[in-house]
Design an enzyme around this catalytic site. Structure first.
Site, PDB file in Angstrom:
ATOM      1  N   ASP A  85      -1.213  -3.441  -3.552  1.00  0.00           N
ATOM      2  CA  ASP A  85      -2.048  -2.301  -3.160  1.00  0.00           C
ATOM      3  C   ASP A  85      -3.528  -2.601  -3.386  1.00  0.00           C
ATOM      4  O   ASP A  85      -3.882  -3.648  -3.933  1.00  0.00           O
ATOM      5  CB  ASP A  85      -1.609  -1.025  -3.921  1.00  0.00           C
ATOM      6  CG  ASP A  85      -1.671   0.224  -3.029  1.00  0.00           C
ATOM      7  OD1 ASP A  85      -0.795   1.097  -3.155  1.00  0.00           O
ATOM      8  OD2 ASP A  85      -2.613   0.302  -2.193  1.00  0.00           O
ATOM      9  N   GLU A 106       0.806  -1.224   0.000  1.00  0.00           N
ATOM     10  CA  GLU A 106       0.000   0.000   0.000  1.00  0.00           C
ATOM     11  C   GLU A 106       0.840   1.276   0.000  1.00  0.00           C
ATOM     12  O   GLU A 106       0.641   2.172   0.832  1.00  0.00           O
ATOM     13  CB  GLU A 106      -0.965  -0.029   1.190  1.00  0.00           C
ATOM     14  CG  GLU A 106      -1.837  -1.275   1.199  1.00  0.00           C
ATOM     15  CD  GLU A 106      -2.765  -1.392   2.415  1.00  0.00           C
ATOM     16  OE1 GLU A 106      -2.699  -0.533   3.290  1.00  0.00           O
ATOM     17  OE2 GLU A 106      -3.545  -2.353   2.467  1.00  0.00           O
ATOM     18  N   GLU A 154      -6.070 -10.432  -1.889  1.00  0.00           N
ATOM     19  CA  GLU A 154      -6.920 -10.339  -0.686  1.00  0.00           C
ATOM     20  C   GLU A 154      -8.399 -10.236  -1.077  1.00  0.00           C
ATOM     21  O   GLU A 154      -9.138  -9.406  -0.607  1.00  0.00           O
ATOM     22  CB  GLU A 154      -6.516  -9.118   0.155  1.00  0.00           C
ATOM     23  CG  GLU A 154      -5.061  -9.089   0.540  1.00  0.00           C
ATOM     24  CD  GLU A 154      -4.673  -7.881   1.371  1.00  0.00           C
ATOM     25  OE1 GLU A 154      -5.559  -7.183   1.877  1.00  0.00           O
ATOM     26  OE2 GLU A 154      -3.464  -7.625   1.539  1.00  0.00           O
TER      27      GLU A 154
HETATM   28  O1  G3I Z   1      -6.211 -11.641  18.251  1.00  0.00           O
HETATM   29  C1  G3I Z   1      -5.204 -10.791  18.802  1.00  0.00           C
HETATM   30  C2  G3I Z   1      -5.387 -10.640  20.305  1.00  0.00           C
HETATM   31  O2  G3I Z   1      -5.212 -11.921  20.925  1.00  0.00           O
HETATM   32  C3  G3I Z   1      -4.361  -9.682  20.828  1.00  0.00           C
HETATM   33  O3  G3I Z   1      -4.557  -9.464  22.215  1.00  0.00           O
HETATM   34  C4  G3I Z   1      -4.465  -8.347  20.099  1.00  0.00           C
HETATM   35  C5  G3I Z   1      -3.349  -7.436  20.554  1.00  0.00           C
HETATM   36  O4  G3I Z   1      -3.299  -6.328  19.689  1.00  0.00           O
HETATM   37  O5  G3I Z   1      -4.306  -8.555  18.664  1.00  0.00           O
HETATM   38  C6  G3I Z   1      -5.285  -9.429  18.147  1.00  0.00           C
HETATM   39  O6  G3I Z   1      -4.965  -9.631  16.791  1.00  0.00           O
HETATM   40  C7  G3I Z   1      -5.426  -8.662  15.867  1.00  0.00           C
HETATM   41  C8  G3I Z   1      -5.643  -9.450  14.573  1.00  0.00           C
HETATM   42  O7  G3I Z   1      -6.024  -8.563  13.508  1.00  0.00           O
HETATM   43  C9  G3I Z   1      -6.687 -10.531  14.724  1.00  0.00           C
HETATM   44  O8  G3I Z   1      -7.915  -9.941  14.894  1.00  0.00           O
HETATM   45  C10 G3I Z   1      -4.339  -7.608  15.632  1.00  0.00           C
HETATM   46  O9  G3I Z   1      -4.197  -6.796  16.785  1.00  0.00           O
HETATM   47  C11 G3I Z   1      -4.734  -6.736  14.455  1.00  0.00           C
HETATM   48  O10 G3I Z   1      -3.665  -5.848  14.131  1.00  0.00           O
HETATM   49  C12 G3I Z   1      -4.997  -7.612  13.226  1.00  0.00           C
HETATM   50  O11 G3I Z   1      -5.458  -6.777  12.175  1.00  0.00           O
HETATM   51  C13 G3I Z   1      -5.149  -7.244  10.854  1.00  0.00           C
HETATM   52  C14 G3I Z   1      -4.735  -6.010  10.032  1.00  0.00           C
HETATM   53  O12 G3I Z   1      -4.520  -6.362   8.660  1.00  0.00           O
HETATM   54  C15 G3I Z   1      -3.462  -5.385  10.585  1.00  0.00           C
HETATM   55  O13 G3I Z   1      -2.415  -6.323  10.499  1.00  0.00           O
HETATM   56  C16 G3I Z   1      -6.383  -7.890  10.248  1.00  0.00           C
HETATM   57  O14 G3I Z   1      -6.651  -9.116  10.901  1.00  0.00           O
HETATM   58  C17 G3I Z   1      -6.150  -8.152   8.756  1.00  0.00           C
HETATM   59  O15 G3I Z   1      -7.341  -8.631   8.133  1.00  0.00           O
HETATM   60  C18 G3I Z   1      -5.715  -6.865   8.052  1.00  0.00           C
HETATM   61  O16 G3I Z   1      -5.406  -7.201   6.724  1.00  0.00           O
HETATM   62  C19 G3I Z   1      -5.128  -6.071   5.867  1.00  0.00           C
HETATM   63  C20 G3I Z   1      -3.981  -6.458   4.938  1.00  0.00           C
HETATM   64  O17 G3I Z   1      -2.840  -6.794   5.710  1.00  0.00           O
HETATM   65  C21 G3I Z   1      -3.692  -5.295   3.978  1.00  0.00           C
HETATM   66  N1  G3I Z   1      -4.899  -4.943   3.200  1.00  0.00           N
HETATM   67  C22 G3I Z   1      -6.049  -4.605   4.040  1.00  0.00           C
HETATM   68  C23 G3I Z   1      -6.371  -5.767   4.998  1.00  0.00           C
HETATM   69  C24 G3I Z   1      -7.592  -5.467   5.831  1.00  0.00           C
HETATM   70  O18 G3I Z   1      -7.344  -4.358   6.677  1.00  0.00           O
END
Ligand code: G3I
Length: 367
Positions: free
Chosen positions: A212, A169, A275
């Protein structure tokens, strides 16, 4: 007119195609990993059995604790992308050390089920964990930590990763290059070139992607990304592929997805639909019947699969879903769940295939 180094008897009509072809020569044969076992299911072949390209899904260790989830994922998919546990926000601890427990577990799961692994992401403007935040402004120290991180992570998974999102991105929604702690300390494009070079040194066989979103609905953003790709290649970045995330709504205009894939493919590099999800959320009160929305979703999924399959085989890297079942989708989490319950992926909450599944299976099916 230029000769295509990969195909000497083919003329190249554009600079982009030439640039991409030169890089494609050096990039890994995306089929380097053994094709997944043909798992014949009683009654019907699965998606991974019938698809002519790797079909992926994002995954986390927490979701793998669910047996039904694990079984469905292993039966239907031939590739995984760690949804968040291979990103700097997970790996880089506050004290500057690294933790690999979760990504190692995901790589082991993939090996157990003869699945490829696609890594995301080595750099991303969105995540600056404390270990890097506290170096902000000290450019030599920040760069040393950056070099150490990218080399360590890409090196750890050498031979176990089919490809990496190296730069994720980089272009803002208005087409400008994003600015971040990373660009301030490392240079707007210099850090991207260096990230690709470091990743290539650490894992010469991995296909290295720039990735992206909104390539479909924002042609100007797509054009800006393509100009960035040209500049980075000209500066020596060994870009091996282009990822288009393809997060689209059911109201995405027919033809947008295909046009984006064809345009991005003009470099001649592998394309990753990285994605895919097709969201039911709309900007307005939606009174349409569920069946009508499922049909629109399936049509856009079929358009995606058809566009990927229309590319030359060496450009069909993979099609990855961003969520296994609707309940697993990021679009079910805040703040997106404010738009109501979404149904964006191939399997419903119970794990039953939806019309979108059939559309992808038909579209990716071996001829
Ligand atoms: O489950 C843990 C929890 O146990 C823990 O206490 C907590 C601490 O921060 O984190 C939790 O995990 C979270 C995880 O999602 C599962 O829900 C993470 O914090 C959180 O950062 C993570 O977010 C992910 C995000 O990217 C950031 O990495 C999303 O799942 C994921 O779907 C999203 O994916 C992005 C792609 O990388 C880029 N394109 C957009 C896409 C959607 O936003």
């Amino acid at each position: 007119m230029m000769q295509d180094p990969a195909f000497p008897n083919r003329e190249i009509t554009s600079r982009r195609a030439f640039l991409g072809a030169v890089l494609a020569l050096g990039s890994c044969d995306a089929t380097r990993f053994p094709s997944p076992d043909l798992e014949v299911q009683t009654g019907s072949a699965s998606l991974r059995d019938t698809a002519a390209v790797p079909v992926g899904c994002c995954v986390s260790t927490a979701r793998l604790r669910d047996t039904a989830y694990r079984d469905l994922l292993a039966r239907q998919f031939s590739q995984i992308t760690p949804e968040w546990e291979m990103k700097v926000g997970y790996i880089a601890r506050d004290d500057g050390s690294f933790r690999f427990d979760a990504p190692d577990a995901l790589v082991a799961f993939a090996a157990e089920h003869r699945m490829r692994v696609h890594g995301t992401t080595l750099t991303w403007y969105k995540h600056t964990p404390p270990a890097f935040q506290r170096l902000d402004g000290d450019r030599p120290a920040f760069r040393a930590a950056f070099v150490r991180y990218v080399s360590a992570v890409a090196g750890r998974y050498r031979g176990k990763i089919s490809g990496w999102d190296v730069v994720n991105e980089p272009v803002d929604d208005d087409g400008a290059l994003r600015t971040s702690t990373w660009t301030r300390n490392l240079g707007a494009e210099d850090h991207m070139v260096e990230a690709f070079q470091l990743a290539h040194e650490a894992d010469p066989d991995a296909v290295l992607f720039i990735n992206d979103y909104d390539m479909e609905s924002k042609p100007a953003k797509r054009a800006a990304l393509m100009r960035l790709v040209e500049r980075l290649i000209a500066k020596g970045a060994p870009i091996g592929g282009i990822g288009t995330q393809t997060h689209v709504p059911i109201d995405e205009a027919p033809g947008d997805i295909g046009a984006a894939i064809r345009d991005l493919a003009s470099f001649g590099l592998p394309i990753h639909v990285s994605e895919l999800d097709v969201s039911f959320r709309g900007a307005r009160l939606d009174l349409r019947m569920r069946e009508q929305k499922l049909a629109l979703q399936a049509d856009l999924a079929r358009e995606t699969a058809d566009a990927l399959m229309a590319l030359p085989e060496r450009q069909r890297y993979a099609l990855t879903m961003w969520g296994l079942r609707d309940q697993d989708s990021w679009l079910r989490s805040p703040p997106f769940d404010q738009f109501g319950v979404d149904h964006p992926v191939l399997f419903d909450d119970a794990g039953a295939p939806k019309p979108m599944y059939d559309a992808i299976k038909l579209g990716l099916g071996r001829s």
